[in-house]
Design a protein around this motif. Structure first.
Motif, PDB file in Angstrom:
ATOM      1  N   HIS A  17      18.490  -9.380 -11.321  1.00 34.91           N
ATOM      2  CA  HIS A  17      17.158  -9.785 -10.880  1.00 34.91           C
ATOM      3  C   HIS A  17      16.519  -8.738  -9.971  1.00 34.91           C
ATOM      4  O   HIS A  17      15.304  -8.578  -9.965  1.00 34.91           O
ATOM      5  N   GLY A  18      17.328  -8.032  -9.201  1.00 34.30           N
ATOM      6  CA  GLY A  18      16.789  -6.944  -8.382  1.00 34.30           C
ATOM      7  C   GLY A  18      16.192  -5.853  -9.240  1.00 34.30           C
ATOM      8  O   GLY A  18      15.079  -5.378  -8.982  1.00 34.30           O
ATOM      9  N   LEU A  22      12.368  -4.766  -9.184  1.00 33.78           N
ATOM     10  CA  LEU A  22      12.087  -3.495  -8.509  1.00 33.78           C
ATOM     11  C   LEU A  22      11.698  -2.358  -9.443  1.00 33.78           C
ATOM     12  O   LEU A  22      10.867  -1.525  -9.074  1.00 33.78           O
ATOM     13  N   VAL A  23      12.278  -2.291 -10.633  1.00 33.44           N
ATOM     14  CA  VAL A  23      11.920  -1.188 -11.536  1.00 33.44           C
ATOM     15  C   VAL A  23      10.451  -1.276 -11.961  1.00 33.44           C
ATOM     16  O   VAL A  23       9.715  -0.294 -11.838  1.00 33.44           O
ATOM     17  N   VAL A  51      13.717   4.276  -5.038  1.00 37.37           N
ATOM     18  CA  VAL A  51      15.127   4.461  -4.665  1.00 37.37           C
ATOM     19  C   VAL A  51      15.834   3.097  -4.606  1.00 37.37           C
ATOM     20  O   VAL A  51      16.978   2.968  -5.065  1.00 37.37           O
ATOM     21  N   ALA A  52      15.158   2.077  -4.096  1.00 35.96           N
ATOM     22  CA  ALA A  52      15.745   0.725  -4.088  1.00 35.96           C
ATOM     23  C   ALA A  52      15.976   0.230  -5.518  1.00 35.96           C
ATOM     24  O   ALA A  52      17.001  -0.403  -5.807  1.00 35.96           O
ATOM     25  N   LEU A  54      16.542   2.151  -8.125  1.00 37.65           N
ATOM     26  CA  LEU A  54      17.700   2.897  -8.625  1.00 37.65           C
ATOM     27  C   LEU A  54      18.999   2.264  -8.134  1.00 37.65           C
ATOM     28  O   LEU A  54      19.942   2.073  -8.910  1.00 37.65           O
ATOM     29  N   LEU A  55      19.052   1.918  -6.867  1.00 38.92           N
ATOM     30  CA  LEU A  55      20.248   1.277  -6.322  1.00 38.92           C
ATOM     31  C   LEU A  55      20.525  -0.062  -6.999  1.00 38.92           C
ATOM     32  O   LEU A  55      21.681  -0.408  -7.275  1.00 38.92           O
ATOM     33  N   SER A  56      19.471  -0.821  -7.290  1.00 40.06           N
ATOM     34  CA  SER A  56      19.676  -2.114  -7.957  1.00 40.06           C
ATOM     35  C   SER A  56      20.171  -1.925  -9.383  1.00 40.06           C
ATOM     36  O   SER A  56      20.984  -2.717  -9.868  1.00 40.06           O
ATOM     37  N   VAL A  57      19.726  -0.873 -10.040  1.00 39.34           N
ATOM     38  CA  VAL A  57      20.229  -0.573 -11.389  1.00 39.34           C
ATOM     39  C   VAL A  57      21.705  -0.187 -11.312  1.00 39.34           C
ATOM     40  O   VAL A  57      22.516  -0.611 -12.143  1.00 39.34           O
ATOM     41  N   ILE A  58      22.057   0.601 -10.313  1.00 39.06           N
ATOM     42  CA  ILE A  58      23.461   1.002 -10.147  1.00 39.06           C
ATOM     43  C   ILE A  58      24.348  -0.219  -9.907  1.00 39.06           C
ATOM     44  O   ILE A  58      25.405  -0.366 -10.534  1.00 39.06           O
TER      45      ILE A  58
END
Length: 169
Positions: A17-18, A22-23, A51-52, A54-58
């Motif tokens: 969900h992040g 976010l994307v 950047v947030a 990207l972190l949520s995708v990671i």
């Protein structure tokens, strides 16, 4: 290391969900940055949200490995669908890395006003728009492939729900 569960719920469906929020928000902020009228407003939030995202995708991708293994044990027939979803998520990660680097780089150039003019401005904005469209589309593709794993290709009956009901898990 990403935990398997959070309050007895699998982390992957929660973490996704992040990324889903976010994307597209990062893509929207990049497009708003391109518009001169909204550039000053969108300038700082764009790299932060990107950047947030990207972190949520990671986190989503990392938690997906554990979830994949659990689902494959329950229903080995959905492994191919999961592999498709996983491939799309891998591409999303690659695209997000490039998009995040681009967003931060464009922001740094923008802060140096004397360098953010003419051809540099047009090229930077063009790359941002292409990147925004690419990550938004890949997010959709990844989510669509994931939803087919959960809900099946045929509508209301849930592939995973049917499996969980049958196995009692």
């Amino acid at each position: 290391m990403i935990p398997d569960e959070f309050h007895s719920l699998p982390v992957h469906p929660l973490a996704v969900h992040g990324a889903v929020v976010l994307v597209p928000l990062a893509a929207l902020l990049a497009v708003l940055f391109v518009v001169p009228r909204t550039r000053a407003w969108a300038a700082l939030p764009m790299p932060i949200v990107t950047v947030a995202a990207l972190l949520s995708v990671i986190v989503s991708r990392a938690s997906g490995y554990n979830f994949r293994d659990d689902l494959a044990k329950i229903n080995p027939q959905i492994v191919e669908q999961i592999a498709n979803h996983e491939d799309k998520a891998t591409w999303l990660l690659y695209f997000m890395i490039v998009f995040a680097i681009t967003a931060v780089g464009v922001y740094v150039l923008y802060r140096q006003a004397h360098r953010f003019t003419g051809a540099v401005e047009y090229a930077a904005c063009g790359v941002l728009v292409v990147g925004a469209l690419l990550v938004a589309w890949q997010t959709y593709q990844t989510g669509e492939a994931g939803s087919k794993v959960v809900w099946g290709g045929g509508g209301a009956s849930s592939t995973i729900s049917q499996t969980v009901t049958v196995t009692g898990r």
